[in-house]
Design a protein around this motif. Sequence first.
Motif, mmCIF file in Angstrom:
data_model
loop_
_atom_site.group_PDB
_atom_site.id
_atom_site.type_symbol
_atom_site.label_atom_id
_atom_site.label_comp_id
_atom_site.label_asym_id
_atom_site.label_seq_id
_atom_site.Cartn_x
_atom_site.Cartn_y
_atom_site.Cartn_z
ATOM 1 N N GLU A 111 18.426 -4.806 11.734
ATOM 2 C CA GLU A 111 18.103 -4.557 13.208
ATOM 3 C C GLU A 111 17.227 -5.014 13.049
ATOM 4 O OE1 GLU A 111 19.844 -3.544 16.369
ATOM 5 O OE2 GLU A 111 20.780 -3.385 14.557
ATOM 6 N N GLN A 112 16.747 -5.352 14.518
ATOM 7 C CA GLN A 112 15.759 -5.553 14.985
ATOM 8 C C GLN A 112 15.306 -5.195 15.865
ATOM 9 O OE1 GLN A 112 13.956 -8.768 13.243
ATOM 10 N NE2 GLN A 112 15.701 -8.135 11.992
ATOM 11 N N ASP A 113 13.437 -4.703 15.692
ATOM 12 C CA ASP A 113 13.141 -3.680 17.452
ATOM 13 C C ASP A 113 13.393 -4.704 19.020
ATOM 14 O OD1 ASP A 113 12.615 -2.049 15.032
ATOM 15 O OD2 ASP A 113 10.936 -2.831 15.476
ATOM 16 N N GLU A 114 12.990 -5.873 18.087
ATOM 17 C CA GLU A 114 13.235 -6.806 19.980
ATOM 18 C C GLU A 114 14.428 -7.395 20.989
ATOM 19 O OE1 GLU A 114 12.700 -10.061 17.074
ATOM 20 O OE2 GLU A 114 12.627 -8.061 16.814
ATOM 21 N N TRP A 115 15.787 -6.774 19.742
ATOM 22 C CA TRP A 115 17.178 -6.952 20.673
ATOM 23 C C TRP A 115 17.099 -6.123 21.824
ATOM 24 C CZ3 TRP A 115 20.270 -6.748 15.688
ATOM 25 C CH2 TRP A 115 20.138 -7.850 14.671
ATOM 26 N N ILE A 116 18.067 -7.092 22.803
ATOM 27 C CA ILE A 116 17.666 -5.810 23.987
ATOM 28 C C ILE A 116 19.208 -6.046 24.228
ATOM 29 C CG2 ILE A 116 17.662 -6.028 26.717
ATOM 30 C CD1 ILE A 116 15.093 -6.010 24.768
ATOM 31 N N TYR A 117 19.941 -4.561 24.504
ATOM 32 C CA TYR A 117 21.306 -4.504 24.330
ATOM 33 C C TYR A 117 22.233 -4.228 26.247
ATOM 34 C CZ TYR A 117 21.514 -3.791 19.460
ATOM 35 O OH TYR A 117 21.798 -3.759 18.234
ATOM 36 N N SER A 118 23.128 -4.075 26.033
ATOM 37 C CA SER A 118 23.004 -4.399 28.240
ATOM 38 C C SER A 118 22.759 -3.355 28.580
ATOM 39 C CB SER A 118 25.177 -3.489 27.917
ATOM 40 O OG SER A 118 25.457 -2.830 27.316
ATOM 41 N N ASP A 119 22.071 -1.780 27.666
ATOM 42 C CA ASP A 119 21.782 -0.841 28.487
ATOM 43 C C ASP A 119 20.684 -0.588 28.475
ATOM 44 O OD1 ASP A 119 22.085 -0.751 26.592
ATOM 45 O OD2 ASP A 119 23.537 1.321 27.015
ATOM 46 N N GLY A 120 20.000 -2.405 27.933
ATOM 47 C CA GLY A 120 17.909 -1.672 27.326
ATOM 48 C C GLY A 120 17.766 -1.909 25.283
ATOM 49 N N GLU B 247 4.269 -6.224 13.361
ATOM 50 C CA GLU B 247 5.156 -7.377 13.747
ATOM 51 C C GLU B 247 5.519 -6.930 12.402
ATOM 52 O OE1 GLU B 247 4.969 -8.103 16.890
ATOM 53 O OE2 GLU B 247 3.863 -6.911 16.976
ATOM 54 N N SER B 248 5.766 -6.742 10.849
ATOM 55 C CA SER B 248 7.083 -6.686 9.613
ATOM 56 C C SER B 248 7.649 -5.709 9.686
ATOM 57 C CB SER B 248 5.985 -7.503 8.731
ATOM 58 O OG SER B 248 4.688 -7.093 8.237
ATOM 59 N N ILE B 249 7.678 -4.980 10.536
ATOM 60 C CA ILE B 249 8.428 -3.810 10.007
ATOM 61 C C ILE B 249 9.183 -3.115 11.609
ATOM 62 C CG2 ILE B 249 7.975 -1.113 10.842
ATOM 63 C CD1 ILE B 249 5.631 -1.032 9.203
ATOM 64 N N GLN B 250 10.374 -3.125 10.885
ATOM 65 C CA GLN B 250 11.204 -3.328 12.416
ATOM 66 C C GLN B 250 11.837 -1.856 11.760
ATOM 67 O OE1 GLN B 250 12.067 -5.883 14.018
ATOM 68 N NE2 GLN B 250 11.416 -6.624 12.273
ATOM 69 N N VAL B 251 11.425 -0.513 12.940
ATOM 70 C CA VAL B 251 11.258 0.816 12.897
ATOM 71 C C VAL B 251 13.419 1.142 12.850
ATOM 72 C CG1 VAL B 251 9.576 1.324 13.304
ATOM 73 C CG2 VAL B 251 11.226 0.577 15.619
ATOM 74 N N THR B 252 13.770 0.590 13.892
ATOM 75 C CA THR B 252 14.960 0.874 14.123
ATOM 76 C C THR B 252 15.875 0.347 12.534
ATOM 77 O OG1 THR B 252 15.246 -1.828 14.444
ATOM 78 C CG2 THR B 252 15.865 -0.242 16.757
ATOM 79 N N GLU B 253 15.613 0.222 11.171
ATOM 80 C CA GLU B 253 15.795 0.185 10.557
ATOM 81 C C GLU B 253 15.513 1.607 9.303
ATOM 82 O OE1 GLU B 253 17.677 -1.664 7.569
ATOM 83 O OE2 GLU B 253 18.482 -2.190 9.771
ATOM 84 N N PHE B 254 14.498 2.689 10.345
ATOM 85 C CA PHE B 254 14.914 3.462 9.691
ATOM 86 C C PHE B 254 14.944 4.714 9.674
ATOM 87 C CE2 PHE B 254 10.668 0.965 9.376
ATOM 88 C CZ PHE B 254 9.483 1.731 8.373
#
Length: 381
Positions: free
Chosen positions: A270-279, A303-310
């Motif tokens: 998962e990438q932290d910067e991804w924007i979904y339909s509800d943000g 910049e090299s840590i994706q917190v949505t992977e935690f």
Amino acid sequence: MGGRSGIGICVKQHGISVFLMPSGMLGTLLSLIDVLPLFSNTAWGQHSNLAFLEKHMGASFEKRSQPWVANIRKEDIQSGDFLALSKIRGRWGGFETLEKWVTGAFAGHTSVCLKDEKGNLWVAESGYENDKGEEVIAIVPWDEWWTMALKDESNPQIALLPLHPDVRARFNESAAWEYVRSMVGKPYGYHNMIFSWIDTIGDNYPPPLDANLVMAVMSMWTRVQPLYAANMWNEALNKRLGTEGLDLQGIIIETERRGMSFDQLLTIPEQDEWIYSDGKSTTCVAFILAMYKEAGIFAPFTESIQVTEFTIRDAYMLKIFEDNPARLPSWCNTESDKLSFCQILGEYRMELPEYNTIEPYAKMNENCPSLPPTYKRPARC
């Protein structure tokens, strides 16, 4: 049938996918029946949750000495201090038990503390239930949050994990507040909930789960609850393919067209910067870690840590918390229940295995196994 494995089938674009039910169809159904009591908001339900976690995770629920409620001095709690919650009965107790089992976390929900410029203490969390019954991101006064915790029928166990002084010194409080305020009102991060758990092809699925069974469940759920399914995984799977608007069948066809297996698709980080339909989408723990990221806690790896992977386990294993028990507030624990963190509520002594042990590093938690009962984690996965 009793001792034989059962076979399930999932029809795909190019034929039939076969997956094995190691316990047989009857055994698998009995396992599901064993799960149902976990959601009962009764003493029986609580016993079922404790027994499940003891059996499958090796958890030990030692009774704490009284008082089970800490006499908290709010002035001792600071911005960035982490709250780990473990609910053990009712709807959320059952859900958290299953979440703990698949991820290896010994807590099932998280919140974070913030102080404003006047010194007032607040709690921010993703997963706060609003007046409409929606799970959203919210920030509420500490007294309100604490009162709700004390009345919570799920019998929560709650730990306060204070930040280490060196980490607190670089915590940018204004940046943290700015991030939190920008997220208030957004929905809980269902889009990426399962993807923080699934990192590998086969080493994140406790039996009888596997990627084929996950796909089969997705397919069935899509037919029953198409809008819910789209929210839970369709958008996230489209993100991984770089496509838009494909339903689950279209996603499976596109995955095969590219010569990729479905289990490979599930492991794409998962990438932290991804924007979904509800943000932007953040689970309870990803919300806190995203705030930490904005506040500078992960420097120089921001910049090299994706917190949505935690997962929650990944979060409390971070070596960012207080490691000197002498600096913990005197009201943290009872004399007979000394812990390396503060347990502020609960009938049972909380366990957080490998708490505060892993220094942040680039691309952390993007390829970590999580198989019970040991949940062994390779270095720098």
